[in-house]
Design a protein around this motif. Sequence first.
Motif, short mmCIF file in Angstrom:
data_model
loop_
_atom_site.label_atom_id
_atom_site.label_comp_id
_atom_site.label_asym_id
_atom_site.label_seq_id
_atom_site.Cartn_x
_atom_site.Cartn_y
_atom_site.Cartn_z
N ASP A 118 0.03 2.33 -4.37
CA ASP A 118 0.52 2.11 -3.00
C ASP A 118 -0.34 1.08 -2.29
O ASP A 118 0.17 0.26 -1.52
N GLN A 121 0.73 -2.36 -3.71
CA GLN A 121 1.97 -2.84 -3.13
C GLN A 121 1.77 -3.22 -1.67
O GLN A 121 2.38 -4.17 -1.19
N VAL A 179 6.25 1.63 -4.20
CA VAL A 179 5.58 1.06 -5.37
C VAL A 179 6.60 0.48 -6.34
O VAL A 179 6.45 -0.67 -6.81
#
Length: 192
Positions: A118, A121, A179
């Motif tokens: 996470d 991203q 993600v």
Amino acid sequence: MVLSILSYFHYEDGRLDTLANYLLEQQMPDGGWNCRRYQGATHSSVHTTISALEGLRFYELHCQGNVRELRAAQDRGREFLLLHRLFRSHRSGKIIKSEFTRFSFPPRWHYDILRALDYFQAVNAPRDPRLAEAIEIVHNSRLEDGRWPLQHTFSGKAYFELEHLGAPSRWNTLRALRVLRWWHRRPAATGA
């Protein structure tokens, strides 16, 4: 964690600069961070590294600091995680801790691959082949109904339970979808 939370909420205080500078100074030669460095730790911790990366990211977004230095530190921190393919020993290739492959929320100070992905991203990092195995774990953790479960919890004081262990998790589903959207839209990095 303090830098991350206060920067996220745009808290105006000069001590945030002190915290960020401290993190920059404490980055270890291998690129990550370790909260036990003062006790003689010589290898970074994925737990401390992800917390430092998140803090520096939010600080970068909400401050007037040296963006180049902040990004360079984050690049080195991401490389530390990539060297470990997010959850494996860089020496033996074995899984460091099985808990890293089980998704929790809230993570508190703990690390797992979904938390790390996470972050990757969120900063729109280049897609790197060393992330592929972790991405596959995210894919394989999806329930038949398209959601992701809460796979792990941590002990400690909690004022209320956000979600139930083993049940579909709104937070893990949100993070996993972010993600996977990032992973599937980005071309793979070359030469990594």
